[in-house]
Design a protein around this motif. Structure first.
Motif, PDB file in Angstrom:
ATOM      1  N   GLY A 431       0.795  -1.164  -0.086  1.00 47.78           N
ATOM      2  CA  GLY A 431       0.153   0.006  -0.141  1.00 47.78           C
ATOM      3  C   GLY A 431       0.833   1.505   0.135  1.00 47.78           C
ATOM      4  O   GLY A 431       0.632   2.276  -0.827  1.00 47.78           O
ATOM      5  N   VAL A 432       1.852   1.198   0.754  1.00 48.60           N
ATOM      6  CA  VAL A 432       2.842   2.302   0.746  1.00 48.60           C
ATOM      7  C   VAL A 432       3.396   2.628  -0.521  1.00 48.60           C
ATOM      8  O   VAL A 432       3.709   3.938  -1.070  1.00 48.60           O
ATOM      9  CB  VAL A 432       3.880   2.267   2.028  1.00 48.60           C
ATOM     10  CG1 VAL A 432       5.113   3.414   1.757  1.00 48.60           C
ATOM     11  CG2 VAL A 432       3.122   2.217   3.443  1.00 48.60           C
ATOM     12  N   VAL A 433       3.908   1.560  -1.294  1.00 57.28           N
ATOM     13  CA  VAL A 433       4.369   1.704  -2.677  1.00 57.28           C
ATOM     14  C   VAL A 433       3.307   2.383  -3.685  1.00 57.28           C
ATOM     15  O   VAL A 433       3.926   3.379  -4.586  1.00 57.28           O
ATOM     16  CB  VAL A 433       5.051   0.185  -2.787  1.00 57.28           C
ATOM     17  CG1 VAL A 433       5.472   0.454  -4.380  1.00 57.28           C
ATOM     18  CG2 VAL A 433       6.232  -0.161  -2.113  1.00 57.28           C
ATOM     19  N   HIS A 434       2.200   1.685  -3.718  1.00 64.15           N
ATOM     20  CA  HIS A 434       1.388   2.220  -4.350  1.00 64.15           C
ATOM     21  C   HIS A 434       1.175   3.561  -4.305  1.00 64.15           C
ATOM     22  O   HIS A 434       0.889   4.531  -5.213  1.00 64.15           O
ATOM     23  CB  HIS A 434       0.146   1.436  -4.310  1.00 64.15           C
ATOM     24  CG  HIS A 434       0.121   0.169  -5.245  1.00 64.15           C
ATOM     25  ND1 HIS A 434      -0.958  -0.955  -5.277  1.00 64.15           N
ATOM     26  CD2 HIS A 434       1.181  -0.462  -5.672  1.00 64.15           C
ATOM     27  CE1 HIS A 434      -0.379  -2.014  -5.806  1.00 64.15           C
ATOM     28  NE2 HIS A 434       0.689  -1.766  -6.195  1.00 64.15           N
ATOM     29  N   CYS A 436       2.866   6.030  -3.034  1.00 62.30           N
ATOM     30  CA  CYS A 436       4.215   7.029  -3.352  1.00 62.30           C
ATOM     31  C   CYS A 436       3.995   6.976  -4.984  1.00 62.30           C
ATOM     32  O   CYS A 436       4.505   8.039  -5.557  1.00 62.30           O
ATOM     33  CB  CYS A 436       5.198   6.172  -2.937  1.00 62.30           C
ATOM     34  SG  CYS A 436       5.683   6.208  -1.187  1.00 62.30           S
ATOM     35  N   ARG A 437       3.494   5.892  -5.643  1.00 62.06           N
ATOM     36  CA  ARG A 437       3.437   5.880  -6.912  1.00 62.06           C
ATOM     37  C   ARG A 437       2.465   6.839  -7.480  1.00 62.06           C
ATOM     38  O   ARG A 437       2.614   7.450  -8.374  1.00 62.06           O
ATOM     39  CB  ARG A 437       3.391   4.416  -7.823  1.00 62.06           C
ATOM     40  CG  ARG A 437       4.537   3.862  -7.648  1.00 62.06           C
ATOM     41  CD  ARG A 437       4.256   2.370  -8.257  1.00 62.06           C
ATOM     42  NE  ARG A 437       5.382   1.368  -8.217  1.00 62.06           N
ATOM     43  CZ  ARG A 437       5.346   0.073  -8.479  1.00 62.06           C
ATOM     44  NH1 ARG A 437       4.091  -0.356  -8.969  1.00 62.06           N
ATOM     45  NH2 ARG A 437       6.567  -0.704  -8.350  1.00 62.06           N
ATOM     46  N   ARG A 438       1.149   6.940  -6.893  1.00 60.68           N
ATOM     47  CA  ARG A 438       0.183   7.788  -7.176  1.00 60.68           C
ATOM     48  C   ARG A 438       0.605   9.367  -6.896  1.00 60.68           C
ATOM     49  O   ARG A 438       0.272  10.254  -7.733  1.00 60.68           O
ATOM     50  CB  ARG A 438      -0.961   7.565  -6.408  1.00 60.68           C
ATOM     51  CG  ARG A 438      -1.416   6.332  -6.809  1.00 60.68           C
ATOM     52  CD  ARG A 438      -2.938   6.165  -6.191  1.00 60.68           C
ATOM     53  NE  ARG A 438      -3.142   6.232  -4.799  1.00 60.68           N
ATOM     54  CZ  ARG A 438      -3.178   5.139  -4.215  1.00 60.68           C
ATOM     55  NH1 ARG A 438      -2.951   3.987  -4.596  1.00 60.68           N
ATOM     56  NH2 ARG A 438      -3.123   5.103  -2.973  1.00 60.68           N
ATOM     57  N   LYS A 439       1.372   9.618  -5.941  1.00 64.83           N
ATOM     58  CA  LYS A 439       1.937  11.019  -5.609  1.00 64.83           C
ATOM     59  C   LYS A 439       2.790  11.597  -6.706  1.00 64.83           C
ATOM     60  O   LYS A 439       3.042  12.561  -6.933  1.00 64.83           O
ATOM     61  CB  LYS A 439       2.692  10.997  -4.372  1.00 64.83           C
ATOM     62  CG  LYS A 439       1.623  10.854  -3.069  1.00 64.83           C
ATOM     63  CD  LYS A 439       0.997  12.330  -2.922  1.00 64.83           C
ATOM     64  CE  LYS A 439       0.090  12.058  -1.588  1.00 64.83           C
ATOM     65  NZ  LYS A 439      -1.103  13.156  -1.604  1.00 64.83           N
ATOM     66  N   ARG A 440       3.663  10.451  -7.213  1.00 65.45           N
ATOM     67  CA  ARG A 440       4.476  10.898  -8.166  1.00 65.45           C
ATOM     68  C   ARG A 440       3.658  11.181  -9.629  1.00 65.45           C
ATOM     69  O   ARG A 440       4.147  12.189 -10.420  1.00 65.45           O
ATOM     70  CB  ARG A 440       5.570   9.781  -8.538  1.00 65.45           C
ATOM     71  CG  ARG A 440       6.520   9.558  -7.523  1.00 65.45           C
ATOM     72  CD  ARG A 440       7.280   8.208  -7.854  1.00 65.45           C
ATOM     73  NE  ARG A 440       8.395   8.033  -6.919  1.00 65.45           N
ATOM     74  CZ  ARG A 440       9.265   7.069  -6.806  1.00 65.45           C
ATOM     75  NH1 ARG A 440       9.338   6.319  -7.908  1.00 65.45           N
ATOM     76  NH2 ARG A 440      10.002   6.837  -5.709  1.00 65.45           N
TER      77      ARG A 440
END
Length: 440
Positions: A431-434, A436-440
């Motif tokens: 969940g944290v990885v996803h 972070c990807r959405r924030k980028r």
């Protein structure tokens, strides 16, 4: 002669109606088949002691039975996935509530069976008890008689036409044959991809993303025409992958869901084996007090399955989030039970543990459905059951071996807690990885 217009229909689940009879039939089968997990230690505890079996032997027997159910279509292994798919097919908006009521049938059996088994053992012995339980299990086929095909009760809704007349084209002046030819051209199959992966199918069919006329940018030669006719047959391994939907295993999100649910189910089954032994042999509780603790846990589980789906459906809470929260609290409450000794405290923590377990278990297959395409759902549930079987055959006997070597029941319960928390940690990292990807 003009062509006759044909209307296409789609089947809309009733979201009620006969669907509740499907829920009743599945719950009845679940009630008479799943209760053996909770009463295994009570039913076979004294029998295994008389035969000289230790905890490792009991764990091997219990986990092998559950693994066979997960691996094949034998016994209850046929009932569980078919009941879930039948209930899921009949409901859309109330799916969570329907699945909760279906799975609550097992909890009602778990609430009553400890006291029933205690009474039967005291009055009829082990052999008589097994005969009565076998007769009770025959109520499962009666529940399956309520299953009807969806076509008998679904609403037939016409499919809206995707083709509209062109701008400036009169509605009734177009020849029907011409329209049919145009529609045939529009509905030509589109290629360029063979086997679509799960990750792509969640975003849409890749075949629909590449238009046919893309291949017509340059004229084709006669050599290309003959080569297209003489295409090589698809390799056997590709056909096996497509037939068994093995491309599901290429999706990391699905694999993470499969790992988390397998760890939770394995921990739940082995905790059900250890808890009566812990209460009777470590805390020296009587069989009636042990049955009361098991009933309190099943009652909390039942309350969660009956009440939580209504809130999660209304608030649109995702099944994975509910599963995550329920699993974390379930693991912590089990460790608290392993450190408790008073009867009041045991009853309270068993209720809380059962409630959190119900919150997790009710969403097990829904979590798979959330990350799996509809047409691959049976394969997704099947792979999930296989992974559970593998963990049951490895983790279960290992926990029993630790108990026999150390003589410490609380330690084994804490190890099951660690297993569940490790699985949920992998979900949290995902969940944290996803995020972070959405924030980028």
């Amino acid at each position: 002669m003009t062509g006759i217009a044909t209307v296409e229909y789609e089947l809309v689940p009733p979201d009620g109606g006969w669907g509740w009879m499907i829920v009743l039939g599945a719950a009845l089968s679940n009630m008479t088949g799943q209760c053996l997990v909770a009463i295994f230690s009570i039913l076979f505890g004294d029998k295994m002691l008389s035969l000289g079996f230790n905890t490792t032997s009991a764990a091997v027997i219990m986990n092998t039975m559950m693994a066979v159910m997960q691996f094949s279509g034998l016994g209850f292994g046929l009932v569980a996935p078919s009941g879930f798919i039948a209930v899921k097919t009949y409901f859309l908006k109330a799916r969570g509530r329907a699945v909760g009521m279906y799975m609550s049938g097992g909890n009602m059996g778990q609430m009553a069976m400890p006291h029933v088994v205690r009474f039967l053992l005291e009055n009829y012995g082990f052999t008589g008890t097994m005969m009565v339980l076998g007769a009770a299990a025959m109520h499962g086929p009666a529940g399956s008689l309520l299953f009807h095909p969806l076509e008998w009760h679904a609403e037939r809704r016409p499919v809206a036409s995707e083709f509209k007349p062109l701008k400036g084209e009169p509605d009734g002046s177009t020849d029907c044959a011409t329209v049919d030819v145009d529609r045939t051209k529009l509905r030509q199959p589109r290629h360029f991809t063979s086997v679509t992966s799960l990750a792509n199918s969640e975003l849409g069919d890749v075949n629909e993303a590449v238009p046919v006329h893309y291949s017509k940018r340059r004229p084709t030669t006669s050599e290309e025409d003959t080569s297209s006719v003489r295409q090589k047959p698809e390799p056997v391994w590709r056909r096996v992958i497509a037939f068994m939907d093995l491309d599901l295993l290429r999706n990391h999100v699905y694999l993470n869901v499969m790992f988390g649910s397998a760890c939770t189910i394995t921990a739940a089954i082995n905790f059900s084996l250890l808890l009566p032994l812990y209460l009777q042999r470590h805390l020296r509780l009587s069989m009636s007090d042990t049955a009361l603790c098991l009933t309190m846990m099943a009652a909390g589980d039942l309350v969660a399955r009956l009440t939580l789906p209504s809130f999660t459906d209304r608030l649109k809470v995702k099944p994975r989030l509910t599963f995550f929260i329920g699993t974390v609290f379930c693991s912590l409450t089990r460790s608290v039970i392993a450190t408790s000794s008073g009867m009041v405290a045991l009853c309270i923590w068993n209720v809380l543990s059962g409630f959190s377990r119900g919150a997790a278990m009710i969403n097990t297959n829904l979590c798979v459905a959330e990350v799996c395409p509809e047409h691959k759902l049976p394969a997704g549930i099947g792979f999930n059951m296989v992974s559970c079987g593998i963990l049951l055959l490895t983790v279960g006997p290992a926990i029993g071996y630790v108990r026999d070597e150390t003589g410490d029941y609380p330690l084994c319960i804490h190890l099951l807690t660690v297993l569940m928390l490790v699985a949920m940690m992998s979900w949290l990292i995902e969940g944290v990885v996803h995020w972070c990807r959405r924030k980028r």
